[in-house]
Design a protein around this motif. Structure first.
Motif, PDB file in Angstrom:
ATOM      1  N   ASN A 366       0.810  -1.226   0.000  1.00 15.16           N
ATOM      2  CA  ASN A 366       0.000   0.000   0.000  1.00 15.16           C
ATOM      3  C   ASN A 366       0.839   1.270   0.000  1.00 15.16           C
ATOM      4  O   ASN A 366       0.386   2.316  -0.492  1.00 15.16           O
ATOM      5  CB  ASN A 366      -0.926   0.011   1.224  1.00 15.16           C
ATOM      6  N   ASP A 385      -5.450   8.858  -1.101  1.00 25.67           N
ATOM      7  CA  ASP A 385      -6.877   8.869  -1.438  1.00 25.67           C
ATOM      8  C   ASP A 385      -7.332   7.578  -2.118  1.00 25.67           C
ATOM      9  O   ASP A 385      -8.527   7.262  -2.109  1.00 25.67           O
ATOM     10  CB  ASP A 385      -7.204  10.062  -2.337  1.00 25.67           C
ATOM     11  N   SER A 386      -6.393   6.837  -2.730  1.00 24.94           N
ATOM     12  CA  SER A 386      -6.770   5.614  -3.450  1.00 24.94           C
ATOM     13  C   SER A 386      -6.620   4.359  -2.599  1.00 24.94           C
ATOM     14  O   SER A 386      -6.930   3.253  -3.068  1.00 24.94           O
ATOM     15  CB  SER A 386      -5.923   5.479  -4.718  1.00 24.94           C
TER      16      SER A 386
END
Length: 452
Positions: A366, A385-386
């Motif tokens: 991530n 944000d993703s």
């Protein structure tokens, strides 16, 4: 009638020592052990720590399951019994219906519009602290770990208790620091004597707790007798009423919430600020950009208006990235009331689920190059944000999300912007700083910088 059969398989067991399991590895090097687990296991791993079965979840979606989607199946683990001795039965340590009632009562005090009224206090106390630091000899290094402990104590005392604490803070602060130190020590000790036993540490703890109780109960009694309402946090808690029953908090409940707010709002913010300064002095490009924003947005006013601080977008990004690398609440434990099924795995009733923000924040799946300090990860429309929402949880998640998260973020932005606007920072050479996981994720030693 058909019966649904849940297909399960054993959670992979991480190898350990006979009888001791993984206990020694965690005592010797908890963060290194956690990194090893992250590298060697995909979703979940079964550990034996302190004679208990514990299941570390490694994916954000499973953290969300434990903390949010199936949160009613989980309560505070036995580790919280240590904290309960010192903090009482406040929001951090309580469970079930009692916790839900306390959360309903306390939540209004932390609404954004209520916090806005406290922001001016944060700014004024921060400005006074900056003025004091200006008198420091620039040739002498400053212990910023202690400096931020001092100012966050002043801020939480003024916002929690108001002016009633003037001239009375030293004894309270010392007693609470003693309780925090002894809680850390007891949490890490493999041998825990019953609290009723008259050991030196137990006696020391009881004296410190009596000092805290005398101060806070006396303040509560004084406030109950007074006719006027106050806008500090204690005043808001005193006036809170349960929507369902119309009842307020008892003196005991008020005491426990005050101690919890003081401890959480004081230490965790100070530790986070020390880590932030450490990161900035090792990344002069980020520090220069931050300093430019503070001058541009705040101007020269000693105490800028609260609304001006909303323009500190990059400052917020720096705070968020610092909290990613060094989340104060670095690991969370939850005891399962009933069997819980996560994918093909089962967490048995009575065993403990572990959610580790420190690991989730450093998962390369991530966070590319996860050890790099890069506040632009949190730029509007940027990489953060993703991501899955539970890839980043410095304040926890679900119903037990830290009630003071907005308070802490605002305080950190104010302190950081005013601090870097005033001073040029430089790290003292040859400091070897690394994280020391206690109840919170502290630096192994005080962080020193020079201020010019």
């Amino acid at each position: 009638m058909e019966t649904t059969v849940i297909s399960t398989q054993p959670v992979p067991l991480h190898p350990g020592l006979p009888f001791l399991g993984n206990t020694l590895a965690f005592l010797r090097n908890p963060l290194g052990t956690l990194h090893t687990l992250q590298q060697n296991h995909a979703r979940m791993v079964h550990l034996r720590i302190g004679g208990r079965n514990q299941y570390l979840v490694l994916k954000p979606e499973d953290a969300k399951h434990v903390l949010q989607e199936n949160n009613r199946n989980y309560g505070r683990s036995p580790a919280f019994e240590v904290l309960k001795i010192f903090l009482g039965n406040g929001l951090l340590t309580s469970d079930g219906d009692f916790w839900r009632r306390q959360r309903r009562l306390a939540q209004p005090a932390f609404h954004r519009q209520k916090l806005a009224a406290l922001t001016q206090t944060m700014i004024a106390e921060s400005a006074d602290w900056i003025d004091e630091l200006k008198g420091h000899n620039p040739k002498e290094p400053v212990n910023v770990s202690q400096a931020f402990m001092d100012v966050t104590m002043r801020i939480v005392c003024k916002t929690l208790f108001g002016s009633d604490t003037t001239g009375k803070l030293d004894g309270l602060s010392t007693a609470l620091d003693t309780l925090n130190y002894l809680a850390n020590k007891r949490m890490l000790s493999p041998l825990k004597f019953p609290y009723a036993w008259p050991t030196p540490n137990n006696l020391r703890s009881k004296r410190a707790r009596m000092q805290v109780d005398t101060f806070i109960y006396g303040l509560i009694e004084q406030r109950r007798k007074a006719s006027e309402e106050r806008d500090d946090l204690l005043g808001m808690l005193l006036s809170a009423e349960d929507e369902e029953t119309g009842e307020g908090m008892s003196d005991q409940q008020l005491r426990d919430e005050c101690v919890t707010i003081f401890s959480a709002g004081h230490e965790t913010t100070a530790v986070s600020m020390a880590w932030t300064i450490h990161l900035l002095t090792n990344h002069p490009d980020v520090l220069a950009r931050l300093k430019a924003e503070s001058h541009s947005v705040l101007g020269d006013a000693r105490t800028p208006a609260p609304e001006v601080f909303r323009g500190l977008t990059y400052t917020l990004q720096v705070v968020q990235e610092s909290l990613r690398l060094y989340p104060p609440a670095w690991i969370m434990s939850r005891k399962a009331f009933n069997d819980d099924h996560i994918g093909f795995y089962t967490i048995p009733a009575g065993d403990t689920a572990l959610v580790c923000p420190y690991l989730l924040h450093r998962d390369p799946a991530n966070w590319p190059d996860p050890g790099r300090f890069d506040p632009d990860r949190f730029a509007p429309g940027g990489p953060k944000d993703s991501l899955h929402p539970y890839a980043y949880l410095p304040f926890g998640g679900g119903p037990r999300l830290c009630i003071g998260n907005q308070f802490a973020l605002m305080e950190m932005q104010i302190l950081l912007a005013l601090f870097v606007r005033q001073f040029d920072l430089k790290a003292v050479p040859h400091q070897r700083i690394f994280p020391k996981p206690l109840i919170t994720l502290r630096p192994n030693q005080s962080i020193w910088v020079t201020l010019n």
